[in-house]
Write a protein that holds these residues in place. Structure first.
Motif, mmCIF file in Angstrom:
data_model
loop_
_atom_site.group_PDB
_atom_site.id
_atom_site.type_symbol
_atom_site.label_atom_id
_atom_site.label_comp_id
_atom_site.label_asym_id
_atom_site.label_seq_id
_atom_site.Cartn_x
_atom_site.Cartn_y
_atom_site.Cartn_z
ATOM 1 N N ILE A 10 0.839 -1.202 0.000
ATOM 2 C CA ILE A 10 0.000 0.000 0.000
ATOM 3 C C ILE A 10 0.874 1.253 0.000
ATOM 4 N N ILE A 50 -5.297 9.408 -3.349
ATOM 5 C CA ILE A 50 -6.041 8.407 -2.569
ATOM 6 C C ILE A 50 -7.026 7.657 -3.460
ATOM 7 N N MET A 54 -6.885 3.712 -4.162
ATOM 8 C CA MET A 54 -8.019 2.839 -3.833
ATOM 9 C C MET A 54 -8.479 2.060 -5.065
ATOM 10 N N GLU A 55 -8.451 2.711 -6.224
ATOM 11 C CA GLU A 55 -8.833 2.016 -7.453
ATOM 12 C C GLU A 55 -7.878 0.855 -7.716
ATOM 13 N N ASP A 58 -8.555 -1.894 -5.405
ATOM 14 C CA ASP A 58 -9.935 -2.356 -5.494
ATOM 15 C C ASP A 58 -10.680 -2.133 -4.176
ATOM 16 N N LEU A 59 -10.503 -0.920 -3.604
ATOM 17 C CA LEU A 59 -11.178 -0.559 -2.357
ATOM 18 C C LEU A 59 -12.227 0.503 -2.640
ATOM 19 N N LYS A 60 -13.324 0.432 -1.913
ATOM 20 C CA LYS A 60 -14.349 1.463 -1.991
ATOM 21 C C LYS A 60 -14.586 1.963 -0.569
ATOM 22 N N ILE A 61 -13.983 3.094 -0.260
ATOM 23 C CA ILE A 61 -14.065 3.673 1.082
ATOM 24 C C ILE A 61 -14.483 5.138 0.917
ATOM 25 N N LEU A 66 -11.194 8.836 5.431
ATOM 26 C CA LEU A 66 -9.746 8.787 5.220
ATOM 27 C C LEU A 66 -9.055 10.077 5.623
ATOM 28 N N LEU A 79 -5.846 2.451 5.281
ATOM 29 C CA LEU A 79 -6.354 1.727 4.117
ATOM 30 C C LEU A 79 -6.327 0.208 4.357
ATOM 31 N N LYS A 82 -9.225 -0.621 6.679
ATOM 32 C CA LYS A 82 -10.493 -0.504 5.954
ATOM 33 C C LYS A 82 -10.651 -1.641 4.937
ATOM 34 N N SER A 83 -9.544 -2.093 4.352
ATOM 35 C CA SER A 83 -9.632 -3.154 3.333
ATOM 36 C C SER A 83 -10.017 -4.480 3.974
#
Length: 85
Positions: A10, A50, A54-55, A58-61, A66, A79, A82-83
Motif C-alpha cells: 500500500i 487516494i 483505492m482504485e 480495489d477498495l471502496k471507502i 480517510l 487503508l 479498511k480493506s
C-alpha cells in the motif's frame, strides 16, 4: 486482488501515485514517514492520489473516512484496516 494486502504494498502504491499526480516530486525521495502536506501535495492532489490508490487496490471507502492520517504510513495503515472490512 486475490492476495491479502500488506502495508508495504500500500505504501509503494501511494508513493507511486504521489509521483504520478505531482510530477515535480519525481526525483525527490519519498518515504512512509513523509506527509503529503510536507511534500507540497495540495488537497485536490491528495484526493486524486487516494482515489487512484483505492482504485488500484480495489477498495471502496468514503473519502470522509480517510481524513486524519498525518503521514503516508498512517494512511497506508488506515487503508489496510479498511480493506479488511
Amino acid at each position: 486482488m486475490g492476495n491479502p494486502l500488506d502495508n508495504t504494498e500500500i505504501i509503494n502504491i501511494l508513493i507511486e501515485e504521489i509521483r504520478e499526480t505531482v510530477p515535480e516530486l519525481e526525483g525527490q525521495p519519498i518515504s512512509a514517514s513523509d506527509s503529503m502536506v510536507d511534500l507540497g501535495v495540495n488537497s485536490i492532489e491528495r484526493s486524486e492520489v487516494i482515489l487512484a490508490a483505492m482504485e488500484r487496490l480495489d477498495l471502496k471507502i468514503p473519502m470522509v473516512q480517510l481524513h486524519g492520517p498525518k503521514d503516508i504510513q498512517e494512511l497506508a495503515d488506515l487503508l489496510l484496516v479498511k480493506s479488511a472490512g
